[in-house]
Design an enzyme around this catalytic site. Structure first.
Site, PDB file in Angstrom:
ATOM      1  N   LEU A 138      34.512  64.756  50.209  1.00 49.02           N
ATOM      2  CA  LEU A 138      34.242  65.207  51.561  1.00 49.02           C
ATOM      3  C   LEU A 138      34.026  64.061  52.548  1.00 49.02           C
ATOM      4  O   LEU A 138      33.569  64.283  53.672  1.00 49.02           O
ATOM      5  CB  LEU A 138      33.055  66.170  51.551  1.00 49.02           C
ATOM      6  N   CYS A 139      34.357  62.834  52.132  1.00 47.97           N
ATOM      7  CA  CYS A 139      34.267  61.696  53.047  1.00 47.97           C
ATOM      8  C   CYS A 139      35.455  61.689  54.006  1.00 47.97           C
ATOM      9  O   CYS A 139      36.571  62.014  53.620  1.00 47.97           O
ATOM     10  CB  CYS A 139      34.291  60.387  52.255  1.00 47.97           C
ATOM     11  N   HIS A 140      35.176  61.258  55.230  1.00 52.75           N
ATOM     12  CA  HIS A 140      36.231  61.134  56.232  1.00 52.75           C
ATOM     13  C   HIS A 140      36.943  59.791  56.080  1.00 52.75           C
ATOM     14  O   HIS A 140      36.299  58.793  55.769  1.00 52.75           O
ATOM     15  CB  HIS A 140      35.619  61.200  57.633  1.00 52.75           C
ATOM     16  N   MET A 156      28.746  55.588  52.356  1.00 55.96           N
ATOM     17  CA  MET A 156      29.519  55.839  51.138  1.00 55.96           C
ATOM     18  C   MET A 156      30.469  54.682  50.839  1.00 55.96           C
ATOM     19  O   MET A 156      30.711  54.353  49.674  1.00 55.96           O
ATOM     20  CB  MET A 156      30.307  57.153  51.249  1.00 55.96           C
ATOM     21  N   GLU A 157      30.980  54.069  51.889  1.00 54.35           N
ATOM     22  CA  GLU A 157      31.875  52.923  51.700  1.00 54.35           C
ATOM     23  C   GLU A 157      31.106  51.748  51.091  1.00 54.35           C
ATOM     24  O   GLU A 157      31.593  51.071  50.185  1.00 54.35           O
ATOM     25  CB  GLU A 157      32.505  52.534  53.042  1.00 54.35           C
ATOM     26  N   ASP A 180      33.419  45.702  33.107  1.00 51.59           N
ATOM     27  CA  ASP A 180      34.722  45.633  32.428  1.00 51.59           C
ATOM     28  C   ASP A 180      35.019  44.232  31.922  1.00 51.59           C
ATOM     29  O   ASP A 180      35.519  44.058  30.812  1.00 51.59           O
ATOM     30  CB  ASP A 180      35.816  46.081  33.400  1.00 51.59           C
TER      31      ASP A 180
END
Lengths: 160, 160, 160, 160, 160, 160
Positions: free
Chosen positions: B75-77, B113-114, B128
């Site tokens: 739901l992120c733009h 969020m970014e 990793d």
């Protein structure tokens, strides 16, 4: 000599050659947790009880992210994942939500990164969907809890 | 009424309409940590001192992931990020590595969020690249530490 | 009859059917070069000596691009790459940087395009990171220098 | 001091902050060439005259790649491209095909990388579609030939 | 018991485990149609007769989309497609264009979704390229018409 | 003269230049339908009543696909979508499910393709999740039902 298998002879980052490894069934399970205010947890669970959407959306996001692990993690190999699943459960002791992600492949290399990526993105999605109510949520405890298949033998995190 | 702004009137998950929000400069800073064996940390730092590759690869992975946040988080733009940076520093108290990611935009919605995605993917990349040496590494403390711009006001995590 | 194997019976572009081909180990090596001002090369190398970042970033970009070849080149098949590596070396005769990319797979079709894509994107990344200093850089000599595995036999570019 | 604007204060690779730059219309034109056997060129052109597919496919691939430049080049900003076009013309002097790509944006940063990426991927696609006939094709002369808009002023490559 | 094989024991959406399934050659053919004004069809065909671009672009878009099916459809498995083809033919009875897409794999799971995705995106591309002339076009009849390989047996849609 | 605005002067497919267009708020609504056996519909709805997952997954898939429209449709411009929503309702007359998708942007070009892509991928996801029970499902009636903003004026499909 070096334990860092992605470093080449002269130290540059390069993908490990897995061409000579066996195709075996490999499974990995990873976990993660989102700690939040008790009221945030209650709100999500109430919403979830009625509509299923916060947890449902995070599950889908985690599954989809697992399939894109090799695009995100520079030295991961592309894999034909045969199964990905994501479970999310409340834990009042956090308080918050615990995410468990499983990835499986029949292939030449392990799927820890796929399980970890699924767990991470599911946690991020929970954060995104609840952040208007609680900016101080924290994502933690992202780790591999179980791994089977492959030459390095099975693994199970002791204290889980 | 609900604090869960992604839930629609009838509870389905949908993107919030940000069309009416102001275009302002918005910045977010997020952190994350990878806890590992002291010997793993020493190995990464020694490799890094010589070649720069573990930390350098993780930084690049975090920056690139920030640009794909809207593909990963349902739901992120989409956003026109004007800056992303990722810093990684050793912390003997963990022991391990601490990641700090900054995202900035001139836009209608925030960039938490970014920043969180950049920090998460940088941590996953560290995992990793060192997992052959240490399967028990844990990623934690992924959270927003600072946020500015936007209607909800500036925010700074107290205890950082 | 036609040497253009992607053209169908009636001329439309379509993916070649590789279903009947043998799964063999296939390797391809491609090269590319970025020609620049001597001062630009010196600046990159000095920066690289201290921090490793221009060359390190280009290497990572090339490796990541190889994994996305089938998304970029319309008629390429998806492949389970078992190894990708990118090396970058200065060449005072250009003057500039020479990129060598290797791709390997155990699969039904060759990996020339993956090696070429890795080399191209590594060159583009070098351009991007140095363009503020030198707008006239040129990318050239992108070609396959070696190819092994597969029905068409091994190949080695004569004059390299 | 440094001409390498992607390097941070301490040398790590990070995206340049373009937040303070002006939104202006910016255009860039890049070129590239694929050199091949005269018979390969003739085959492509004959196929193209009848069906249009080799050149048509390469044009589409170049346009689509331009839109993904920020996913491929680690430190490129996402952009709202307002136009991308790709032209391909035969040149008997190579012999081969010359690709010209134009990218345009109204934004805070230039579009050289988008034009270069479009040209590169169009060339790679030509290689892919003709490689069964001619493994020794070479991609070269990828460079910016024209650039307008932005603070650094207009630019035109002298010898084109 | 349930026919909805993507639902887990407790009803959450998760990828089906295909690890135990046989690797067989599997093919699926899907169709779709775009209904439009006769004048729109004539315009596309005239343009196509001269330049081949509307249909050519839609074919390429369909092929490329098939390769990304697992990124779009949340519970689809990644697959090594060995062939994808897209054919588009005019049908005056619609009036409009009929798209037929074929996908093939040697793998553990079927390719219906890949064929359906190719057909859908080819139809959407036709809509996009002609929408300035005809906003009322409708996409319909997207369905699997043929399927072979795999445990559930061959399938052929009766009324096609 | 031509209504096919993606065709250049000489007929090649290229992105339309939208640089000179106004930034206005633009909304598009698209629909689609999946026709199925009544028993399949009942099964989905029963599952959905209990768990919400088939419809919830399809909604998320549609929203996420809207954000990737410009990657799938070759000549679409990238856009900063400010809202996407997907609603799914049963229709016993089909029998099946009707999908309605809304996309909104403040930008230089319309969002029909984003709404159509969301609707299409939601329909494909429904097909994927129910195909084990019903191979003969058909996707149809994908069309724009409403469009506002932009120079060409508002539009509303008559017979909806």
């Amino acid at each position: 000599m070096s334990g860092l298998t992605h470093l080449g002879a002269s130290g540059e980052a390069n993908m490990v050659d897995v061409g000579g490894k066996q195709e075996t069934e490999r499974t990995a399970v990873a976990q993660g947790a989102v700690t939040m205010q008790p009221s945030t947890l209650a709100m999500i669970l109430a919403g979830d009880a009625k509509k299923g959407d916060v947890l449902g959306t995070a599950r889908i996001a985690g599954i989809m992210a697992a399939k894109r692990t090799h695009e995100l993690i520079p030295l991961c190999h592309p894999l034909l994942l045969t199964k990905v699943s994501v479970e999310i459960e409340p834990d009042d002791n956090l308080p918050g939500l615990r995410v468990t992600a499983l990835a499986r492949v029949t292939g030449k290399t392990g799927v820890e990164m796929e399980a970890l990526t699924a767990a991470s993105v599911a946690c991020l999605t929970i954060y995104d969907m609840a952040k208007a109510a609680d900016r101080a949520m924290t994502i933690s405890d992202i780790r591999v809890v179980e791994k089977s298949g492959g030459k390095s033998g099975d693994y199970r995190l002791q204290d889980v």
